[in-house]
Design an enzyme around this catalytic site. Structure first.
Site, PDB file in Angstrom:
ATOM      1  N   CYS A   3      58.864  31.737  23.384  1.00  0.00           N
ATOM      2  CA  CYS A   3      60.065  32.538  23.637  1.00  0.00           C
ATOM      3  C   CYS A   3      59.916  33.852  22.890  1.00  0.00           C
ATOM      4  CB  CYS A   3      61.341  31.775  23.274  1.00  0.00           C
ATOM      5  SG  CYS A   3      61.519  31.349  21.528  1.00  0.00           S
ATOM      6  N   ARG A   9      64.752  28.830  21.340  1.00  0.00           N
ATOM      7  CA  ARG A   9      64.382  28.070  22.535  1.00  0.00           C
ATOM      8  C   ARG A   9      63.046  27.347  22.383  1.00  0.00           C
ATOM      9  NH1 ARG A   9      64.918  33.105  26.401  1.00  0.00           N
ATOM     10  NH2 ARG A   9      64.261  34.033  24.419  1.00  0.00           N
ATOM     11  N   ASP A 119      68.728  33.072  26.499  1.00  0.00           N
ATOM     12  CA  ASP A 119      68.621  33.201  25.046  1.00  0.00           C
ATOM     13  C   ASP A 119      69.968  32.863  24.422  1.00  0.00           C
ATOM     14  OD1 ASP A 119      68.332  33.964  22.440  1.00  0.00           O
ATOM     15  OD2 ASP A 119      67.314  35.841  22.892  1.00  0.00           O
TER      16      ASP A 119
HETATM   17  P1  4NP Z   1      64.545  32.794  20.812  1.00  0.00           P
HETATM   18  O1  4NP Z   1      65.906  33.549  20.435  1.00  0.00           O
HETATM   19  O2  4NP Z   1      63.692  33.804  21.548  1.00  0.00           O
HETATM   20  O3  4NP Z   1      65.009  31.713  21.713  1.00  0.00           O
HETATM   21  O4  4NP Z   1      63.954  32.335  19.525  1.00  0.00           O
HETATM   22  C1  4NP Z   1      65.936  34.745  19.711  1.00  0.00           C
HETATM   23  C2  4NP Z   1      66.052  34.706  18.361  1.00  0.00           C
HETATM   24  C3  4NP Z   1      66.108  35.887  17.638  1.00  0.00           C
HETATM   25  C4  4NP Z   1      66.051  37.096  18.281  1.00  0.00           C
HETATM   26  C5  4NP Z   1      65.919  37.126  19.653  1.00  0.00           C
HETATM   27  C6  4NP Z   1      65.860  35.951  20.373  1.00  0.00           C
HETATM   28  N1  4NP Z   1      66.136  38.305  17.557  1.00  0.00           N
HETATM   29  O5  4NP Z   1      66.104  39.369  18.175  1.00  0.00           O
HETATM   30  O6  4NP Z   1      66.215  38.267  16.322  1.00  0.00           O
END
Ligand code: 4NP
Length: 147
Positions: A3, A9, A119
């Site tokens: 991800c 995720r 997300d």
């Molecule tokens: P992930 O979610 O891609 O599912 O781990 C996110 C977690 C943090 C961030 C973006 C997406 N961020 O920009 O910090």
């Protein structure tokens, strides 16, 4: 499992698939990473850890890391959570054979639809439950498909 941040995720997808692989003694290596490195070294988001724990899966030992070209070479299958992850992963591929390893994870459930795992980072706990259920179904299909 890939991800953006490797804290929401993909750690869930990693934990869920690893759990099923262990239960079914498939001997597959499962790992996860992010296309971005901002959270490298961190544990999964506490909301991901909580929904995993509610389902009997412990992801506390995971630590976020950024994808490398070696990941593409070393793993047989690379699952992207959304279309943006998919495009970003392709930048690490050098050959058509490597590009063919990269899949949109929800295409395991709805082939060819390019569905996205949303997300959940900026939402509430309901988003994590929804993501958990989507990934649980997708991981069952991955095992059905590739075992
Ligand atoms: P992930 O979610 O891609 O599912 O781990 C996110 C977690 C943090 C961030 C973006 C997406 N961020 O920009 O910090």
């Amino acid at each position: 499992m890939v991800c953006l941040g490797n804290i929401c995720r993909s750690p869930l997808a990693h934990g869920i698939l690893e759990h099923k692989v262990q239960q079914q003694q498939l001997g597959w290596e499962v790992d996860s990473c992010g296309t971005g490195g901002w959270h490298a070294g961190e544990k999964p988001d506490m909301r991901s850890r909580a929904i995993a724990q509610d389902n009997g899966i412990d992801i506390n030992a995971q630590r976020a890391r950024k994808i490398t070209a070696d990941d593409i070479a070393n793993f047989d299958l690379i699952f992207a959570m959304d279309a943006s992850n998919y495009q970003d992963i392709l930048h690490y591929c050098h050959t058509d054979e490597e590009r063919a390893k990269v899949k949109m994870i929800l295409n395991e459930v709805h082939p060819g639809m390019n569905g996205q795992v949303p997300d959940p980072y900026y939402g509430g706990p309901d988003g994590f439950k929804k993501v958990y259920d989507m990934l649980d179904e997708a991981c069952d299909k991955i095992i059905e498909h590739y075992r």
